[in-house]
Design a protein around this motif. Structure first.
Motif, short mmCIF file in Angstrom:
data_model
loop_
_atom_site.label_atom_id
_atom_site.label_comp_id
_atom_site.label_asym_id
_atom_site.label_seq_id
_atom_site.Cartn_x
_atom_site.Cartn_y
_atom_site.Cartn_z
N PHE A 72 0.84 -1.19 0.00
CA PHE A 72 0.00 0.00 0.00
C PHE A 72 0.88 1.24 0.00
N THR A 73 0.58 2.17 -0.88
CA THR A 73 1.22 3.47 -0.86
C THR A 73 0.16 4.55 -0.73
N VAL A 74 0.51 5.63 -0.07
CA VAL A 74 -0.43 6.73 0.16
C VAL A 74 0.13 7.99 -0.49
N ARG A 75 -0.70 8.66 -1.23
CA ARG A 75 -0.34 9.95 -1.83
C ARG A 75 -1.22 11.06 -1.26
N GLN A 76 -0.60 12.17 -1.02
CA GLN A 76 -1.36 13.39 -0.70
C GLN A 76 -1.66 14.10 -2.01
N GLU A 77 -2.83 13.77 -2.56
CA GLU A 77 -3.22 14.35 -3.83
C GLU A 77 -3.65 15.81 -3.65
N GLN A 78 -3.68 16.54 -4.75
CA GLN A 78 -4.16 17.91 -4.72
C GLN A 78 -5.14 18.14 -5.86
N ALA A 79 -6.14 18.90 -5.57
CA ALA A 79 -7.15 19.22 -6.57
C ALA A 79 -7.35 20.73 -6.57
N PHE A 80 -7.68 21.26 -7.76
CA PHE A 80 -7.78 22.71 -7.96
C PHE A 80 -9.11 23.03 -8.62
N HIS A 81 -9.70 24.14 -8.22
CA HIS A 81 -10.97 24.58 -8.78
C HIS A 81 -10.73 25.80 -9.67
N PHE A 82 -11.23 25.71 -10.91
CA PHE A 82 -11.06 26.77 -11.90
C PHE A 82 -12.44 27.29 -12.31
N ARG A 83 -12.58 28.59 -12.35
CA ARG A 83 -13.88 29.18 -12.65
C ARG A 83 -14.29 28.94 -14.10
N TYR A 84 -15.59 28.75 -14.28
CA TYR A 84 -16.14 28.66 -15.63
C TYR A 84 -16.09 30.04 -16.29
N ARG A 85 -15.60 30.08 -17.51
CA ARG A 85 -15.66 31.33 -18.27
C ARG A 85 -17.09 31.59 -18.70
N ASP A 86 -17.39 32.86 -18.98
CA ASP A 86 -18.71 33.22 -19.47
C ASP A 86 -19.07 32.39 -20.70
N GLY A 87 -20.26 31.89 -20.72
CA GLY A 87 -20.72 31.09 -21.85
C GLY A 87 -20.54 29.60 -21.67
N TYR A 88 -19.85 29.20 -20.59
CA TYR A 88 -19.63 27.77 -20.34
C TYR A 88 -20.02 27.42 -18.90
N PRO A 89 -21.30 27.53 -18.57
CA PRO A 89 -21.73 27.30 -17.19
C PRO A 89 -21.56 25.84 -16.78
N THR A 139 -4.98 6.05 -1.42
CA THR A 139 -4.28 4.86 -0.96
C THR A 139 -4.27 3.88 -2.13
N ASN A 140 -3.08 3.51 -2.58
CA ASN A 140 -2.95 2.76 -3.83
C ASN A 140 -2.40 1.36 -3.62
N CYS A 195 -9.12 0.96 -3.09
CA CYS A 195 -7.93 1.79 -3.30
C CYS A 195 -7.92 2.56 -4.61
N SER A 196 -6.85 3.32 -4.73
CA SER A 196 -6.32 3.82 -6.00
C SER A 196 -7.20 4.85 -6.68
N GLY A 197 -7.96 5.57 -5.89
CA GLY A 197 -8.68 6.72 -6.42
C GLY A 197 -9.91 6.42 -7.23
N HIS A 198 -10.31 5.13 -7.31
CA HIS A 198 -11.50 4.83 -8.11
C HIS A 198 -12.55 4.05 -7.33
#
Length: 389
Positions: A229-246, A329-330, A350-353
């Motif tokens: 078993f291996t553990v990763r500290q994953e990171q996720a980022f939130h990006f705003r929708y541009r106008d016209g793509y709600p 946890t993978n 495991c493994s993010g899925h």
């Protein structure tokens, strides 16, 4: 504080994330006496099952997992009906990229009778101009987004409704076997000096599992047969929708580009419904266990994801407005572990899925812990050689 509680349980489940909550729910619904022990609170923010956004999808190169998603969806529907709340929001999903093999995925979906389309890059760009597709694209509209935190709380509530009890702030430090023989039972010791007795124990500790394994009364041969078993500290980022793509126009996606594997999904309430959640798959640093997480985002990972968004997602502002860390946890081949020695069951989806399989994992784990049925061999001590994602 050091004495055992006077009323032990037939089954103790350690960890109130998606898998542990599902196992407690399934055991309690079958009439078993169940206690759920959680080091923090259910769906805790420093674990793997927090927040409102996990991908639900059917597309796998391995037909086993696609069929398992179908089986899981039936349980999700029953859970949502019993809980009286929506748990999966439909958005559909697109899969693409030089190594994602959309045609192979389409063939698996066709074999399972799941609706889908295989589109050229140009056809896909005309449908979703906010995404710069670079290969043919698999589209399957039955995919969506799981609200993980609401799902955990729903399963915990149903477990309690069926007689289970939940103890929070209870960190398991070690588990002791009481006597000899399969019916001897176990004593769980907390970091605060508390103890709790149980006839059967299910360990669903997520990223804390690697450190906890050596504190479990498991046979040496069983431990030796477990995957690494291996553990990763994953990171996720939130990006705003541009106008016209709600947000309503965005599918979830998995993109295996030449230099990065990225995924994205509508972020939901985690970031104010204002943008798409985007991450690099297994892009975070390795850590020994969840106890070693820092909660700090890696600047190099942020830079890779920002560059990816700039190149491939023209419908997003490439400056993240929110960011977070989470735990993966993978196992080496990305299969789960659901295995048992004596009356101690270890569960690691495991493994993010694993999120999409939560109710089914609970069913499998309850079957194994009670002896009611077997689980797929690939989840026992011998693992499948094929990657699953």
């Amino acid at each position: 504080m050091g004495d055992p509680l006077p009323d032990p349980s037939d089954y103790v489940v350690v960890g109130a994330g998606l898998a542990g909550a599902a196992t407690a729910w399934q055991l309690a619904a079958r009439g078993h006496q169940v206690t759920l022990l959680e080091r923090d609170v259910p769906a805790a923010h420093n674990a793997s099952s927090h927040g409102s956004a996990r991908i639900f999808r059917y597309a796998y190169p391995d037909p086993f997992y696609t069929q398992a998603v179908l089986d899981s969806k039936a349980l999700w529907d029953s859970l949502a009906a019993e809980a009286g709340t929506e748990l999966i929001t439909p958005f559909g999903a697109v899969d693409y990229g030089p190594t994602r093999q959309p045609a192979l995925l389409a063939g698996v979906l066709a074999g399972a009778g799941i609706g889908h389309e295989l589109l050229s890059a140009a056809e896909a760009r005309s449908r979703w101009p906010q995404i710069a597709f670079d290969t043919e694209v698999l589209w399957h509209p039955g995919a969506g987004v799981i609200d993980a935190e609401t799902s955990v709380n729903a399963m915990v509530a149903l477990a309690v409704r069926n007689g289970a009890r939940v103890l929070t702030g209870w960190t398991v430090e070690r588990v002791e076997r009481l006597g000899r023989g399969t019916g001897a039972g176990y004593r769980l010791h907390s970091a605060a000096g508390e103890t709790f007795d149980a006839g059967n124990v299910v360990i669903s500790a997520g990223g804390w599992l690697p450190r906890l394994l050596d504190s479990l009364p498991l046979p040496a041969g069983f431990l030796a047969g477990l995957p690494e078993f291996t553990v990763r500290q994953e990171q996720a980022f939130h990006f705003r929708y541009r106008d016209g793509y709600p947000g309503a126009t965005w599918p979830t996606f998995i993109h295996k580009a030449a230099d990065i594997q990225a995924y994205g999904l509508p972020g939901g309430r985690d970031a104010g419904f204002a943008g798409q959640k985007v991450a690099e798959y297994n892009g975070g640093p390795l850590i020994p266990s969840a106890a070693d997480q820092t909660g700090q985002v890696d600047p190099a990972n942020r830079a890779r994801v920002v560059d990816y968004v700039s190149r491939y997602l023209p419908g997003l502002d490439p400056e993240p407005y929110a960011e977070t860390t989470c735990l993966f946890t993978n196992t080496p081949n990305e299969d789960f572990l659901i295995d048992r020695a004596d009356n101690l069951t270890v569960v690691s989806p495991c493994s993010g899925h694993g999120a999409k399989f939560a109710p089914l994992i609970g069913q499998w784990a309850a079957d194994l812990a009670t002896g009611a049925a077997v689980v797929p061999d690939r989840f026992r001590s011998t693992a499948s050689p094929a990657l699953t994602t």
